[in-house]
Each structure stands twice: as C-alpha cells, then as structure tokens.
Design an enzyme around this catalytic site. Structure first.
Site, PDB file in Angstrom:
ATOM      1  N   SER A  80       0.854  -1.190   0.000  1.00 50.53           N
ATOM      2  CA  SER A  80       0.000   0.000   0.000  1.00 50.53           C
ATOM      3  C   SER A  80       0.882   1.229   0.000  1.00 50.53           C
ATOM      4  O   SER A  80       2.038   1.193   0.456  1.00 50.53           O
ATOM      5  CB  SER A  80      -0.894   0.006   1.247  1.00 50.53           C
ATOM      6  OG  SER A  80      -1.508   1.275   1.439  1.00 50.53           O
ATOM      7  N   TYR A  85      -2.157  -0.324  10.234  1.00 54.74           N
ATOM      8  CA  TYR A  85      -2.187  -0.677   8.815  1.00 54.74           C
ATOM      9  C   TYR A  85      -0.862  -0.328   8.139  1.00 54.74           C
ATOM     10  O   TYR A  85      -0.293  -1.130   7.396  1.00 54.74           O
ATOM     11  CB  TYR A  85      -3.342   0.039   8.135  1.00 54.74           C
ATOM     12  CG  TYR A  85      -3.515  -0.304   6.681  1.00 54.74           C
ATOM     13  CD1 TYR A  85      -4.040  -1.539   6.295  1.00 54.74           C
ATOM     14  CD2 TYR A  85      -3.157   0.603   5.683  1.00 54.74           C
ATOM     15  CE1 TYR A  85      -4.206  -1.858   4.953  1.00 54.74           C
ATOM     16  CE2 TYR A  85      -3.320   0.293   4.342  1.00 54.74           C
ATOM     17  CZ  TYR A  85      -3.849  -0.938   3.983  1.00 54.74           C
ATOM     18  OH  TYR A  85      -4.003  -1.251   2.654  1.00 54.74           O
TER      19      TYR A  85
END
Length: 258
Positions: free
Chosen positions: A142, A155
C-alpha cells in the site's frame, strides 16, 4: 496459447475486491486459479463466475492466519496439480487509528492477517515453487508503506512489513528462479470502501466518496481491474526481468500530492 497457459496460481482473498478481479484476470489468461478465502459464499461465487466464462478455478476455504491450515491447503494444491507457479498474496484487512487509539487486540489482528498471513503463504509455497522450477509471488502492499497517512498506524506498520518481506524474498530466491514483487495501491473502489462510507458517514456517502476520490491527483479511485491488470503482467513471462520491485498504483498520490 494464452500467456499463463498451464500455470497454477493461488489468489488469497480471492472472493471479493482486488482478489476477485485478479482471480478472474489470471484465469482469463489461461491459469488454473485456486481461490483461498475465509468467506465461502464469496469464494464460491468467484469460482462460479470463472467457470461460467470457460476457465479453470477452484475455491478452497482457508484462514491464512492459521499456519498449519495454510500449509495443508497449499500442500493439497501442489498434490492435486503437480506444480505451483504463482502466489498472489492479497488477503488483508484495514484498520483506522493512531497509536494511542489502536488497542493491543487490534494491533495483533492486523499483524496476524497482513503480516503473518503473507508469511504463512510464502513459507508454504516457496518449497513447491522450487520443485516446479521457479515461480512468481506478488504481495499486496500500500502507499501507506511509503507515506504517512493519518489514523493508519497499524495498517501502515503491516504494509511496511510487506515491502520488507518482498525485498528479502526476492533476494533470497533469485537463484531459484522465483520472482517476488509488490504493488502499492492508493484507494481502490471496492465493497470495503462502500461499507466504510455507509458505516461512518450515513447519509453523506456520495459527498464523502467524492472527497476520498479527489485525494488522488488523477481525480478518482483506482479500479480492482486496474490492479489485476498489473498483477497479470508481473506474473507473465513478459516481466521475467522484474523482481524485488514495489509498484505504486496510486493515481499520482505519492509523487504529485504536494
């Protein structure tokens, strides 16, 4: 022959979103795709769609956070197929919170899925790829691994680990003809985005969707099919010279969002 004819591919989290689009794309290029997911209905639906399109697929229920279960399922795939060529490590979860608002339970859950889950799959697959004469691993990272995003502590931690694991595996297995790369998307429009907006901004979904879309300089979110297209390329022989790379797929978010 299609680009991935006779290839055996595994897609984790293949029941929805990017995983579903990837499973369909790899199957369309000739691969036999094994879909691993903890959601049986979604996984079986993806299998049915692929088969109805005349391609090869099979759904297997699997929890990638369970080391032994993951090992057993991948052993079964190799036993049935006689080879293993592609692993798309896509299964993952999101989490919102700073370090102060992230509980130990939440932190551990994100780690178990996004980090240990990828470890479990690579740990199980690599010996079979070596027996098959090589293979390709694609890890879903990501942009959170590259830039500081607000309220994404756990995350971001997990996706940073994904990038580091990608580099390490690419280096360690280059002589075994195993290529390992990662993709770092920005926001991609999936059912998870719609659910997030519905739960957190009831009645303001459309307004917030536009706001989130415009955080990408290109002016919109990505599409699962666009991520799947890049994955398909990286899995093909056309990308045989590419390993140890992390591809941003972010509508200009990292380099243009100043």
């Amino acid at each position: 022959m299609s680009e991935l004819e006779n290839k055996i591919a595994i897609v984790t989290g293949g029941g929805s979103g990017i995983g579903k689009a990837t499973a369909e794309a790899l199957a369309a290029k000739g691969a036999t795709v094994y879909i691993l997911d903890v959601q049986p209905e979604q996984g079986q639906e993806t299998e049915t769609i692929i088969k109805n399109n005349g391609h090869q697929s099979r759904f297997l229920a699997a929890d990638v956070t369970n080391h032994q279960e993951t090992q057993s399922v991948i052993e079964q795939i190799f036993s049935d197929s006689g080879r293993l060529d592609i692993l798309v490590n896509n299964a993952g979860i999101a989490h919102i919170g700073t370090i102060e608002t992230t509980s130990e339970t939440d932190f551990d859950k994100v780690y178990q899925v996004n980090v240990k889950g990828m470890y479990n799959c690579m740990h199980a697959c690599i010996p079979y790829m070596k027996k098959s004469g090589g293979g390709v691993i694609i890890n879903m990272a990501s942009i959170a691994a590259s830039v500081g995003l607000p309220d994404r502590f756990a995350y971001s931690m997990s996706k940073g680990a994904v990038v580091s694991m990608t580099y390490s595996v690419a280096r360690d297995y280059i002589n075994d003809n195993i290529r390992c790369n990662a993709i770092s998307p920005a926001r991609v429009h999936t059912a998870l985005v719609d659910g997030y907006l519905k739960n957190n901004y009831p009645g303001q979904e459309k307004e917030m969707f536009e706001k989130l879309s415009k955080t990408q300089p290109i002016g919109r979110m990505g599409k699962p099919e666009e991520v799947a297209a890049l994955i398909s390329y990286l899995c093909s022989d056309e990308a045989a010279f590419i390993t140890g790379s992390v591809y941003p797929l972010d509508g200009g978010f990292v380099t243009l969002n100043t």
